[in-house]
Scaffold this motif. Structure first.
Motif, PDB file in Angstrom:
ATOM      1  N   PHE A 196       0.850  -1.192   0.000  1.00  0.00           N
ATOM      2  CA  PHE A 196       0.000   0.000   0.000  1.00  0.00           C
ATOM      3  C   PHE A 196       0.886   1.244   0.000  1.00  0.00           C
ATOM      4  CE2 PHE A 196      -2.766   3.145   2.249  1.00  0.00           C
ATOM      5  CZ  PHE A 196      -3.658   3.319   1.212  1.00  0.00           C
ATOM      6  N   ARG A 197       1.321   1.680   1.174  1.00  0.00           N
ATOM      7  CA  ARG A 197       2.188   2.860   1.250  1.00  0.00           C
ATOM      8  C   ARG A 197       3.571   2.513   1.808  1.00  0.00           C
ATOM      9  NH1 ARG A 197      -2.516   6.244   3.536  1.00  0.00           N
ATOM     10  NH2 ARG A 197      -3.348   7.318   1.709  1.00  0.00           N
ATOM     11  N   GLU A 198       3.937   1.265   1.774  1.00  0.00           N
ATOM     12  CA  GLU A 198       5.225   0.873   2.342  1.00  0.00           C
ATOM     13  C   GLU A 198       6.379   1.467   1.535  1.00  0.00           C
ATOM     14  OE1 GLU A 198       2.297  -2.333   3.430  1.00  0.00           O
ATOM     15  OE2 GLU A 198       2.788  -1.158   1.660  1.00  0.00           O
ATOM     16  N   PRO A 199       7.472   1.810   2.197  1.00  0.00           N
ATOM     17  CA  PRO A 199       8.640   2.351   1.486  1.00  0.00           C
ATOM     18  C   PRO A 199       9.377   1.264   0.718  1.00  0.00           C
ATOM     19  CG  PRO A 199       9.104   2.146   3.827  1.00  0.00           C
ATOM     20  CD  PRO A 199       7.652   1.829   3.660  1.00  0.00           C
ATOM     21  N   LEU A 200      10.328   1.692  -0.068  1.00  0.00           N
ATOM     22  CA  LEU A 200      11.053   0.794  -0.960  1.00  0.00           C
ATOM     23  C   LEU A 200      11.824  -0.281  -0.197  1.00  0.00           C
ATOM     24  CD1 LEU A 200      11.980   0.248  -3.926  1.00  0.00           C
ATOM     25  CD2 LEU A 200      13.904   1.760  -3.453  1.00  0.00           C
ATOM     26  N   THR A 201      12.410   0.083   0.941  1.00  0.00           N
ATOM     27  CA  THR A 201      13.222  -0.893   1.678  1.00  0.00           C
ATOM     28  C   THR A 201      12.396  -2.085   2.136  1.00  0.00           C
ATOM     29  OG1 THR A 201      12.866   0.457   3.660  1.00  0.00           O
ATOM     30  CG2 THR A 201      14.933   0.769   2.463  1.00  0.00           C
TER      31      THR A 201
ATOM     32  N   GLY B  44      15.216  16.308   1.182  1.00  0.00           N
ATOM     33  CA  GLY B  44      15.409  15.132   0.336  1.00  0.00           C
ATOM     34  C   GLY B  44      15.943  13.931   1.073  1.00  0.00           C
ATOM     35  N   ALA B  45      15.711  13.878   2.400  1.00  0.00           N
ATOM     36  CA  ALA B  45      16.312  12.810   3.208  1.00  0.00           C
ATOM     37  C   ALA B  45      15.675  11.462   2.946  1.00  0.00           C
ATOM     38  CB  ALA B  45      16.196  13.160   4.692  1.00  0.00           C
ATOM     39  N   ALA B  46      14.423  11.448   2.533  1.00  0.00           N
ATOM     40  CA  ALA B  46      13.714  10.184   2.348  1.00  0.00           C
ATOM     41  C   ALA B  46      13.733   9.720   0.899  1.00  0.00           C
ATOM     42  CB  ALA B  46      12.265  10.325   2.828  1.00  0.00           C
ATOM     43  N   TYR B  47      14.645  10.245   0.105  1.00  0.00           N
ATOM     44  CA  TYR B  47      14.650   9.939  -1.329  1.00  0.00           C
ATOM     45  C   TYR B  47      14.795   8.450  -1.598  1.00  0.00           C
ATOM     46  CZ  TYR B  47      16.049  10.163  -6.228  1.00  0.00           C
ATOM     47  OH  TYR B  47      16.137   9.977  -7.575  1.00  0.00           O
ATOM     48  N   HIS B  48      15.673   7.791  -0.841  1.00  0.00           N
ATOM     49  CA  HIS B  48      15.953   6.382  -1.105  1.00  0.00           C
ATOM     50  C   HIS B  48      14.774   5.488  -0.745  1.00  0.00           C
ATOM     51  CE1 HIS B  48      16.785   6.922   3.158  1.00  0.00           C
ATOM     52  NE2 HIS B  48      16.637   5.628   3.308  1.00  0.00           N
ATOM     53  N   GLU B  49      13.772   6.005  -0.025  1.00  0.00           N
ATOM     54  CA  GLU B  49      12.620   5.196   0.366  1.00  0.00           C
ATOM     55  C   GLU B  49      11.484   5.283  -0.650  1.00  0.00           C
ATOM     56  OE1 GLU B  49      12.254   3.152   2.724  1.00  0.00           O
ATOM     57  OE2 GLU B  49      13.749   3.583   4.253  1.00  0.00           O
TER      58      GLU B  49
ATOM     59  N   ASP C 227       1.761 -24.173 -10.235  1.00  0.00           N
ATOM     60  CA  ASP C 227       1.351 -25.296  -9.397  1.00  0.00           C
ATOM     61  C   ASP C 227       1.024 -24.821  -7.976  1.00  0.00           C
ATOM     62  OD1 ASP C 227       1.640 -27.072 -11.450  1.00  0.00           O
ATOM     63  OD2 ASP C 227       3.689 -27.634 -10.913  1.00  0.00           O
ATOM     64  N   TYR C 228       1.754 -23.805  -7.521  1.00  0.00           N
ATOM     65  CA  TYR C 228       1.582 -23.328  -6.144  1.00  0.00           C
ATOM     66  C   TYR C 228       1.547 -21.808  -6.128  1.00  0.00           C
ATOM     67  CZ  TYR C 228       3.009 -28.120  -5.178  1.00  0.00           C
ATOM     68  OH  TYR C 228       3.096 -29.484  -5.157  1.00  0.00           O
ATOM     69  N   CYS C 229       0.869 -21.263  -5.122  1.00  0.00           N
ATOM     70  CA  CYS C 229       0.771 -19.823  -4.923  1.00  0.00           C
ATOM     71  C   CYS C 229       1.240 -19.495  -3.513  1.00  0.00           C
ATOM     72  CB  CYS C 229      -0.669 -19.331  -5.098  1.00  0.00           C
ATOM     73  SG  CYS C 229      -1.440 -19.817  -6.648  1.00  0.00           S
ATOM     74  N   LEU C 230       1.923 -18.377  -3.374  1.00  0.00           N
ATOM     75  CA  LEU C 230       2.391 -17.914  -2.072  1.00  0.00           C
ATOM     76  C   LEU C 230       1.915 -16.484  -1.866  1.00  0.00           C
ATOM     77  CD1 LEU C 230       4.273 -18.430   0.457  1.00  0.00           C
ATOM     78  CD2 LEU C 230       6.035 -17.217  -0.843  1.00  0.00           C
ATOM     79  N   LEU C 231       1.259 -16.228  -0.730  1.00  0.00           N
ATOM     80  CA  LEU C 231       0.793 -14.893  -0.382  1.00  0.00           C
ATOM     81  C   LEU C 231       1.708 -14.307   0.688  1.00  0.00           C
ATOM     82  CD1 LEU C 231      -3.077 -15.481  -0.151  1.00  0.00           C
ATOM     83  CD2 LEU C 231      -1.705 -14.878  -2.151  1.00  0.00           C
ATOM     84  N   MET C 232       2.148 -13.072   0.467  1.00  0.00           N
ATOM     85  CA  MET C 232       3.029 -12.389   1.408  1.00  0.00           C
ATOM     86  C   MET C 232       2.605 -10.942   1.544  1.00  0.00           C
ATOM     87  SD  MET C 232       6.872 -13.650   0.347  1.00  0.00           S
ATOM     88  CE  MET C 232       7.551 -12.237   1.222  1.00  0.00           C
ATOM     89  N   ASP C 233       2.832 -10.382   2.726  1.00  0.00           N
ATOM     90  CA  ASP C 233       2.694  -8.949   2.931  1.00  0.00           C
ATOM     91  C   ASP C 233       4.030  -8.280   2.671  1.00  0.00           C
ATOM     92  OD1 ASP C 233       0.049  -9.117   3.577  1.00  0.00           O
ATOM     93  OD2 ASP C 233       0.346  -8.941   5.743  1.00  0.00           O
ATOM     94  N   CYS C 234       3.987  -7.069   2.152  1.00  0.00           N
ATOM     95  CA  CYS C 234       5.219  -6.322   1.959  1.00  0.00           C
ATOM     96  C   CYS C 234       5.868  -6.071   3.309  1.00  0.00           C
ATOM     97  CB  CYS C 234       4.918  -5.003   1.262  1.00  0.00           C
ATOM     98  SG  CYS C 234       6.376  -4.015   0.936  1.00  0.00           S
ATOM     99  N   GLY C 235       7.136  -6.343   3.419  1.00  0.00           N
ATOM    100  CA  GLY C 235       7.859  -6.219   4.676  1.00  0.00           C
ATOM    101  C   GLY C 235       8.109  -7.545   5.351  1.00  0.00           C
ATOM    102  N   ALA C 236       7.356  -8.587   4.953  1.00  0.00           N
ATOM    103  CA  ALA C 236       7.609  -9.932   5.479  1.00  0.00           C
ATOM    104  C   ALA C 236       8.893 -10.472   4.854  1.00  0.00           C
ATOM    105  CB  ALA C 236       6.436 -10.855   5.175  1.00  0.00           C
ATOM    106  N   VAL C 237       9.763 -11.038   5.704  1.00  0.00           N
ATOM    107  CA  VAL C 237      11.065 -11.531   5.232  1.00  0.00           C
ATOM    108  C   VAL C 237      11.175 -13.018   5.551  1.00  0.00           C
ATOM    109  CG1 VAL C 237      13.556 -11.215   5.319  1.00  0.00           C
ATOM    110  CG2 VAL C 237      12.053  -9.272   5.769  1.00  0.00           C
ATOM    111  N   PRO C 238      10.935 -13.898   4.582  1.00  0.00           N
ATOM    112  CA  PRO C 238      11.099 -15.334   4.836  1.00  0.00           C
ATOM    113  C   PRO C 238      12.561 -15.671   5.110  1.00  0.00           C
ATOM    114  CG  PRO C 238       9.825 -14.924   2.834  1.00  0.00           C
ATOM    115  CD  PRO C 238      10.430 -13.620   3.237  1.00  0.00           C
ATOM    116  N   ALA C 239      12.786 -16.515   6.109  1.00  0.00           N
ATOM    117  CA  ALA C 239      14.143 -16.979   6.394  1.00  0.00           C
ATOM    118  C   ALA C 239      14.622 -17.897   5.262  1.00  0.00           C
ATOM    119  CB  ALA C 239      14.190 -17.705   7.735  1.00  0.00           C
ATOM    120  N   LYS C 240      15.900 -18.199   5.274  1.00  0.00           N
ATOM    121  CA  LYS C 240      16.490 -19.009   4.208  1.00  0.00           C
ATOM    122  C   LYS C 240      15.751 -20.346   4.079  1.00  0.00           C
ATOM    123  CE  LYS C 240      20.884 -20.762   2.447  1.00  0.00           C
ATOM    124  NZ  LYS C 240      22.334 -20.878   2.664  1.00  0.00           N
ATOM    125  N   ASN C 241      15.330 -20.659   2.852  1.00  0.00           N
ATOM    126  CA  ASN C 241      14.665 -21.915   2.484  1.00  0.00           C
ATOM    127  C   ASN C 241      13.270 -22.065   3.092  1.00  0.00           C
ATOM    128  OD1 ASN C 241      17.006 -22.555   1.098  1.00  0.00           O
ATOM    129  ND2 ASN C 241      17.812 -23.868   2.719  1.00  0.00           N
TER     130      ASN C 241
END
Length: 970
Positions: A160-165, A211-216, A371-385
């Motif tokens: 929605f309004r989440e920043p780039l990071t 311009g401090a938030a430019y990278h976001e 074959d498969y679908c995955l739903l994620m929210d922006c900002g969610a970070v799945p761990a390795k594998n």
């Protein structure tokens, strides 16, 4: 925790023109029957053409392209197509020639999407030609599909309004599972990522004066990276589409009929607005006057008004044409010289998270057939594998239709809880800012919930809610049609079949029974419906009307209804403990309040729907009798938890009353010789005052919750001295400060009640109860309490002890954060439940700035009446129950308090035993040999296809680049 990368990173091997063809931007339109179409604006905003042709739009089907064809074959096919299409080209007028030229040259392919769609078509052809003869063959076919290039997994990330990071972290989490997928035989180009931005004007594009938030910000990143690397220019850029949509939205709001009436009355304001938007209004005025245009006509009020009306019509058409379209960037992430496709989908219209799921399932999944679908929210970070573990679990067991992972709060250095000082009183500020953390409370809540509740539900093969923040599904479960039928209808059908057979044997004329049979057959056909159509029905129909406020709230937690349909479609739903994902927690108590309002109300009414309808749906499934009974047991337990939540205020009042009476009785009773009747009166007054304060605070919460309306707040207008934003902040601070104060006082009272209860238990059970009394046949109440406490904590502790061995960090987190969890528990039970039940008319999302209710036109007009009816009923039932229990306690029946405590303790202990036992059963089943994890490991144990998969990925990437060379475009 995650690696750092740029989204859509691209290795540029050729000129910009090549990348512009391969990663061309598209305007796609969603087809509600399924699929996507390309939209082309022929004369958009081009003043040299007649304004009647403004925004002339043509729609084209997505064109599959085989990138493995040789260049000679491609050129031969394209040459023949172009010759055939240009035969009548000379006979067309200039406008038709331009349209035809654009259709020939710009729609011979759709870039990267064309190559992926071709592979999905080939997969459908292969599956139709090779049907499995039994279930074992089916598993083998799935395994063999790894060698083709068709889409295996499609990931949906909603924004929605989440920043780039935040987006970068989520895509990095997907990348961390690519190596595991390649070892299994799934190449990166078989894993696609769809990022859905809900409303193009809502994307994060805020830059402060420094311009401090430019990278976001989103747009600067696309301009400096994707536009430059892919050679995207002019009207094809996100920057152009963003500002163009905002401009027309501005015109649509400023030149609406009501505003035009006001401008007619205020000539000074009219001329001021004309000067501001002269560049857009002047060409329209000249076009309307035509050859009669004179320079002095520019300042004629009638001409300005007519130009504004025309601009309003054009902007209205512009916005309406884009209600169901999105601007799509085609990008990729390069992993070991292989391509992982990424589609950035900027929906023009804001339509909620469910609308993004509609685009994902009915649009991209319909075209790419994963074959498969995955739903994620922006900002969610799945761990390795973690993603690989979810998918591989479903690969190992065809009965599993949906899975979810273990959600953890993302760890950050320091305490970054955002609490506004103006919203808190001094006491709340001290406690909430310096001693207790709402984020640590949520971490403990998640850890306890997953260790106990999710394992318990998974043991029953049915997860009530697969969270949209991180869950995966078998796409086949959605594509199948769900059939509703009843035993009575089946009996009628069998009876009518016999009648038809007898009629055919006797060669008689058809009768009414045969007509009824045919109508029954038609009825059976009409009762088939697709799960996705039911799940997404409120966003599939633009004018969808809710039947009641119950249904409207049910869609706030539509995941619960979706899980019911998936289970009744003969699929199991499972929890995977070792698939960890890190999510962002709410930063303040107020943010958490709005989030839980949606969760509580959505889950409450969705569970009511499940309880009312599951009997009919369950009998249509092919589950075993044992599986159906476990499902029913799960629904009963959920109903008991719901009942406990509904009457929590009654239980809290009675509990507080019993503790106060215990304190009073510690000073002596009337049977004592030295009993002071004055002391009795004083004690009764103290008890009544404390109970009165508690009830007053609860009623204050009810009043605050009923009067605080976010919709009214959004419509507030500022005065001369104060802006609209300042007025809104003052109103918010007024309510929020009182929410903090009341919840803090109620929390302290509840904590004091819990502390004194523990003191009584220690004193009467541990200190006064001898070991002999405990071992012998229980003949005193303390023996029963002791036994129940030992059993309760013993059974509940088993899942945590098991988790301590398998995932010690989770238990360590529970221990460290437990104090924060217990401090905020009264707030959860008092403030959150009260606010949620008093705001069932609020259908907004509540979080991420989504405080506006976008469904006013969808809900019946008497929702306020229904809300007050619901609240009054809730208050009255709680008052009646607490009044009856307190009255019974005042009757001075000696065994009554002990009986009530024992009765409640037995019920809670039975529920706890069942939950703890089933939770440990699932953990054992998951980790034991031949368990879920073992099946998953056996599936991939002797498989190492990294070399072949890498070569296949490189070959696909090379052919992709060669196919879209500039010489392929004529």
């Amino acid at each position: 925790m995650y690696i750092s990368t740029q989204i859509g990173r691209c290795i540029v091997e050729e000129l910009d023109l090549k990348n512009r063809m391969l990663y061309k931007t598209l305007e796609l339109e969603l087809q509600y029957e399924g699929g996507l179409k390309v939209v082309k604006n022929t004369f958009q905003n081009d003043q040299q053409y007649n304004l009647k042709t403004f925004d002339l739009r043509k729609r084209f089907n997505l064109i599959p392209k085989n990138i493995f064809q040789s260049n000679q074959q491609i050129q031969k096919i394209e040459r023949r197509q172009n010759q055939e299409a240009s035969r009548n080209f000379r006979s067309m007028n200039f406008t038709q020639q331009i349209i035809e030229y654009e259709e020939i040259n710009d729609h011979t392919h759709n870039g990267l999407l064309s190559a992926l769609i071709y592979e999905s078509k080939q997969k459908e052809i292969a599956q139709s030609q090779q049907q499995p003869q039994n279930s074992q063959d089916q598993n083998q076919i799935i395994f063999q599909d790894n060698s083709v290039n068709a889409m295996k997994l499609l990931v949906c990330i909603t924004m929605f309004r989440e920043p780039l990071t935040q987006l970068q972290k989520s895509i990095d989490g997907v990348v961390q599972s690519l190596d595991a997928f390649m070892k299994y035989g799934i190449a990166p180009h078989q894993i696609g990522v769809c990022v859905f931005f809900d409303g193009i004007e809502n994307i994060h594009n805020v830059i402060d004066e420094n311009g401090a938030a430019y990278h976001e910000n989103i747009i600067p990143y696309f301009k400096s990276h994707l536009d430059e690397e892919y050679g995207i220019k002019d009207k094809k850029t996100l920057d152009y589409q963003y500002w163009e949509y905002k401009k027309h939205k501005k015109f649509f709001n400023d030149y609406n009929p009501e505003s035009i009436i006001n401008l007619r009355k205020n000539k000074e304001l009219l001329l001021k607005k004309y000067k501001k938007y002269k560049d857009s209004l002047l060409p329209i005025m000249k076009a309307q006057k035509g050859s009669q245009w004179l320079p002095q006509d520019e300042w004629v009020e009638t001409n300005i008004i007519q130009a504004m009306i025309r601009q309003y019509e054009l902007s209205k058409q512009y916005i309406q044409d884009r209600e169901n379209t999105a601007w799509v960037y085609q990008g990729r992430h390069v992993h070991k010289e292989c391509t992982m496709p990424i589609f950035y989908v900027f929906k023009f219209k804001n339509g909620s998270k469910l609308s993004s799921h509609l685009w994902f399932f009915k649009g991209f999944c319909e075209e790419l057939k994963p074959d498969y679908c995955l739903l994620m929210d922006c900002g969610a970070v799945p761990a390795k594998n973690s993603i690989f573990r979810l998918i591989c679990t479903m690969e190992a067991d065809p009965k599993i239709g949906g899975v979810c992972g273990n959600m953890r709060i993302e760890e950050e250095i320091g305490n970054n809880d955002i609490q506004n000082d103006q919203q808190m009183d001094i006491l709340s500020k001290i406690l909430n800012k310096h001693f207790f953390s709402i984020k640590k409370c949520q971490q403990c809540e998640y850890d306890i919930g997953h260790t106990l509740d999710k394992n318990y539900e998974s043991a029953l093969n049915y997860i009530h809610v697969l969270p949209g923040a991180f869950s995966a599904y078998r796409y086949k479960a959605f594509s199948q049609h769900y059939v509703r039928r009843s035993k009575q209808r089946d009996q009628i059908r069998i009876h009518l079949q016999d009648l038809q057979r007898n009629t055919s044997d006797n060669q008689q004329e058809p009768n009414n029974d045969i007509e009824n049979y045919q109508s029954c057959q038609n009825l059976n056909t009409q009762t088939k419906y697709n799960i996705l159509n039911f799940y997404l029905r409120q966003v599939m129909e633009s004018n969808y009307q809710y039947s009641s406020i119950t249904e409207a709230n049910m869609f706030l937690a539509e995941d619960r209804v979706l899980c019911l349909l998936l289970f009744c479609q003969d699929f199991y739903l499972k929890y995977i403990p070792d698939a960890i994902v890190y999510v962002d927690a709410c930063q303040s108590l107020i943010d958490l309040l709005f989030q839980r309002r949606r969760w509580i109300n959505g889950s409450w009414f969705a569970l009511n729907y499940v309880q009312e309808t599951y009997h009919e749906k369950l009998e249509d499934s092919s589950h075993t009798w044992e599986a159906k009974q476990l499902f029913k047991f799960s629904i009963i337990c959920a109903g008991l938890n719901q009942l406990q939540q509904y009457f929590f205020q009654s239980f809290q009042i009675v509990w507080l009353y019993m503790i106060l009476q215990a304190v009073v009785n510690s000073n002596g009773t009337m049977k004592d010789q030295n009993y002071n009747h004055l002391q009795e009166s004083t004690d009764n007054i103290i008890v009544s005052v404390i109970l009165g304060i508690y009830i007053f605070l609860v009623l204050m919460l009810v009043y605050l919750s009923l009067t605080f309306d976010q919709q009214i707040l959004n419509n507030l207008n500022g005065s001369r001295d104060e802006s609209k934003k300042q007025i809104q902040e003052k109103v918010k601070n007024y309510y929020y400060s009182r929410y903090y104060f009341v919840s803090t006082i109620l929390g302290l009272m509840s904590l004091a009640t819990v502390a004194y209860t523990i003191y009584l238990l220690i004193q009467q059970i541990i200190l006064e109860l001898t070991f002999a009394q405990f071992v012998e046949v229980p003949n005193v109440p303390q023996s029963y309490y002791s036994l129940l406490i030992v059993i309760n904590f013993g059974i509940l502790g088993l899942p945590f002890l098991f988790t301590l061995v398998t995932q010690p960090s989770i238990i360590l987190s529970v221990v460290v954060n437990a104090i924060h969890y217990f401090y905020y528990q009264p707030t959860y039970t008092h403030l959150f439940i009260t606010y949620a039940f008093c705001r069932i008319d609020d259908l907004s999302w509540g979080t991420k700035g989504l405080t506006e209710d976008n469904s006013q036109n969808k809900v019946f007009t008497d929702k306020i009446y229904k809300k007050y009816l619901f609240v009054i009923k809730w208050i009255l039932l709680n008052c009646i129950l607490s009044g009856i229990l307190i009255l019974l306690l005042k009757m001075d029946i000696s065994i009554l308090p002990s009986f009530l405590i024992l009765f409640v303790s037995v019920i809670l202990t039975v529920i706890s035993i069942l939950k703890g036992f089933l939770a440990i059963v699932h953990l054992i089943q998951f980790y034991m040999p031949s368990g879920t994890k073992d099946k998953r490991e056996k599936l991939i144990k002797n498989i190492d296809k990294r070399k072949d998969t890498l070569e296949r990925g490189k070959t696909f990437n090379i052919n992709l680049q060669n196919f879209f060379k500039p010489q392929n475009v004529k």
